[in-house]
Design an enzyme around this catalytic site. Structure first.
Site, short mmCIF file in Angstrom:
data_model
loop_
_atom_site.label_atom_id
_atom_site.label_comp_id
_atom_site.label_asym_id
_atom_site.label_seq_id
_atom_site.Cartn_x
_atom_site.Cartn_y
_atom_site.Cartn_z
N CYS A 79 0.82 -1.23 0.00
CA CYS A 79 0.00 0.00 0.00
C CYS A 79 0.85 1.27 0.00
O CYS A 79 0.35 2.34 -0.34
CB CYS A 79 -0.94 0.01 1.20
N HIS B 55 -3.35 7.02 3.00
CA HIS B 55 -3.75 5.71 2.49
C HIS B 55 -5.16 5.41 2.99
O HIS B 55 -5.49 5.64 4.16
CB HIS B 55 -2.76 4.64 2.96
N ASN C 200 -10.07 -0.44 0.25
CA ASN C 200 -8.60 -0.32 0.25
C ASN C 200 -8.07 -0.85 -1.08
O ASN C 200 -8.18 -2.04 -1.35
CB ASN C 200 -8.07 -1.11 1.44
O1 UT7 Z 1 -3.51 -1.50 3.74
C1 UT7 Z 1 -3.17 -2.27 4.85
C2 UT7 Z 1 -4.16 -3.39 4.94
N1 UT7 Z 1 -4.77 -3.67 6.18
C3 UT7 Z 1 -5.33 -2.82 7.07
O2 UT7 Z 1 -5.27 -1.64 6.99
C4 UT7 Z 1 -6.09 -3.45 8.18
C5 UT7 Z 1 -6.01 -2.72 9.48
N2 UT7 Z 1 -6.97 -3.28 10.41
C6 UT7 Z 1 -8.28 -2.94 10.40
O3 UT7 Z 1 -8.68 -2.10 9.62
C7 UT7 Z 1 -9.19 -3.60 11.40
O4 UT7 Z 1 -8.43 -4.32 12.32
C8 UT7 Z 1 -10.26 -4.53 10.73
C9 UT7 Z 1 -11.27 -3.69 9.96
C10 UT7 Z 1 -9.59 -5.52 9.80
C11 UT7 Z 1 -11.01 -5.31 11.81
O5 UT7 Z 1 -11.64 -4.42 12.69
P1 UT7 Z 1 -11.56 -4.65 14.26
O6 UT7 Z 1 -12.38 -3.60 14.90
O7 UT7 Z 1 -10.10 -4.72 14.62
O8 UT7 Z 1 -12.29 -6.03 14.42
P2 UT7 Z 1 -11.71 -7.40 15.00
O9 UT7 Z 1 -10.74 -7.99 14.03
O10 UT7 Z 1 -11.26 -7.15 16.40
O11 UT7 Z 1 -13.01 -8.27 15.01
C12 UT7 Z 1 -14.09 -7.99 15.87
C13 UT7 Z 1 -15.18 -8.99 15.60
C14 UT7 Z 1 -14.69 -10.43 15.59
O12 UT7 Z 1 -15.71 -11.22 16.17
P3 UT7 Z 1 -15.57 -11.74 17.68
O13 UT7 Z 1 -14.32 -12.55 17.70
O14 UT7 Z 1 -15.47 -10.50 18.52
O15 UT7 Z 1 -16.83 -12.49 17.88
C15 UT7 Z 1 -14.58 -10.75 14.13
O16 UT7 Z 1 -14.74 -12.13 13.87
O17 UT7 Z 1 -15.74 -8.76 14.30
C16 UT7 Z 1 -15.75 -9.97 13.57
N3 UT7 Z 1 -15.61 -9.67 12.17
C17 UT7 Z 1 -16.64 -9.41 11.37
N4 UT7 Z 1 -17.97 -9.37 11.60
C18 UT7 Z 1 -18.78 -9.07 10.58
C19 UT7 Z 1 -14.47 -9.58 11.44
N5 UT7 Z 1 -14.75 -9.26 10.17
C20 UT7 Z 1 -16.10 -9.16 10.09
C21 UT7 Z 1 -17.01 -8.87 9.06
N6 UT7 Z 1 -18.33 -8.82 9.34
N7 UT7 Z 1 -16.58 -8.60 7.80
#
Ligand code: UT7
Length: 332
Positions: free
Chosen positions: A117, A257, A287
């Protein structure tokens, strides 16, 4: 005898996005997710998806043609083509060489860079060096991706985040003291494991097993990447302003970004910069990795949000993990 260092700026921009839109509502029928979750956690509402027969070089070429027209340059003017991509058409030839052939550029060197990225900022910084030292007059820098082709559509943690697109810039000499005032690049390779596409290279060549186990798709520890991003975005912005002999008070506009609205808002808060100075279009495109910044910059210009003399900061992070920032005194 020392060489004269020239000032280098962006003299033309262009972008290209596939027509097909995949909304969060569409995703609800593909994986266990909801529009509400995706919007509140990321800020994304929809993304663009390329057709089966569209490759990264096709998007890159279309964006390049627009940037060339905007800058008023032809294929004969281009001395170098740099394509930043994490989703090249193939391992080799480079996507840059394919774009060169598509554009009919005869006398140029061409190569890809892989800084995920952050790739477009790496590309600008590298391109600037060729011009500032007099080794090139016109450099085409492109950020282009077809990430939806390497998404696992069964993994809700990743497939909701990414989209396809391309943005391109023409770099040329500008009046002394204008254009790119400073750029800063970095990497923390020991954190590479947090964002990978493990198979298809020499470590894990393609086999039936690697395909079956989904190792040709993006694997991400979202939380770790998030932590890295919220730390590095404000730091990289502060440091590049310092390098240019400026302060955050001198920033007129930031094109960050476009990974997650919350990451951008957190950086803005730490930098004490108002949201009116920060461009976001990730709601429409998700993204797009190396394409995110050039597409956003092109849209900001189109919307008249950047004017001559503005100090514009580009800042990003990505797989590697890499990061980069650059401040440009807008010269057109
Ligand atoms: O360009 C570089 C590329 N990457 C990035 O920039 C990623 C940076 N990270 C992020 O943007 C965030 O960490 C995410 C958007 C990927 C995730 O958000 P989060 O607030 O950190 O969520 P999490 O991973 O802590 O997940 C929270 C919950 C989980 O469920 P449980 O374990 O609490 O029951 C996940 O399984 O949300 C769940 N979850 C979803 N639920 C519905 C994860 N993805 C999804 C989804 N829909 N698509």
């Amino acid at each position: 005898m020392g060489r004269t260092v020239k000032s280098v700026g962006i003299t033309g921009m262009g972008s290209h996005l596939p027509e097909r839109i995949l909304t969060n509502y569409d995703l609800e029928s593909i994986v266990d997710t909801s529009d509400e979750w995706i919007r509140t956690r990321t800020g994304i509402s929809e993304r663009r998806i390329s057709d089966a027969d569209t490759a990264t070089s096709d998007l890159a070429t279309a964006a390049a043609l627009k940037a060339m027209e905007d800058a008023g340059v032809t294929a004969d003017d281009i001395d170098a083509i740099i394509v930043a991509t994490a989703t090249p058409d193939m391992a080799f030839p480079s996507t840059a060489c394919i774009v060169q052939s598509n554009l009919g550029v005869k006398e140029a060197f061409a190569f890809d860079i892989e800084a995920a990225c952050t790739g477009f900022i790496y590309g600008l910084s590298i391109g600037e060096k060729f011009i500032s030292t007099g080794d090139a007059k016109t450099v085409l820098v492109i950020g282009a991706e077809t990430l939806t082709k390497v998404c696992n559509w069964e993994d809700r943690n990743t497939c909701v985040l990414f989209g396809d697109g391309a943005g391109a810039a023409i770099l040329r000499e500008v009046e002394s003291g204008w254009g790119i005032l400073a750029s800063l690049l970095g990497a923390e390779g020991w954190k590479g494991k947090f964002l990978t596409l493990p198979a298809g290279g020499s470590r894990m060549p393609a086999t039936l097993e690697t395909v079956k186990s989904g190792k040709h798709f993006i694997h991400m520890n979202g939380g770790e990447v998030y932590k890295f991003a919220v730390g590095i975005m404000p730091t990289a912005t502060l440091k590049v302003m310092e390098k240019a002999g400026l302060t955050t008070g001198d920033i007129d506009f930031i094109v960050p970004h476009q990974a997650n609205k919350r990451i951008v808002e957190s950086a803005a808060k730490r930098l004490k910069i108002g949201s009116e100075k920060i461009f976001m279009n990730l709601n429409k495109y998700g993204n797009m990795s190396s394409a995110s910044i050039p597409v956003a910059l092109d849209e900001a210009l189109e919307q008249g949000l950047i004017k001559k003399g503005d100090n514009v900061v580009l800042v990003g992070f990505g797989a590697g993990l890499t990061w980069g920032s650059c401040v440009i005194k807008w010269s057109r």
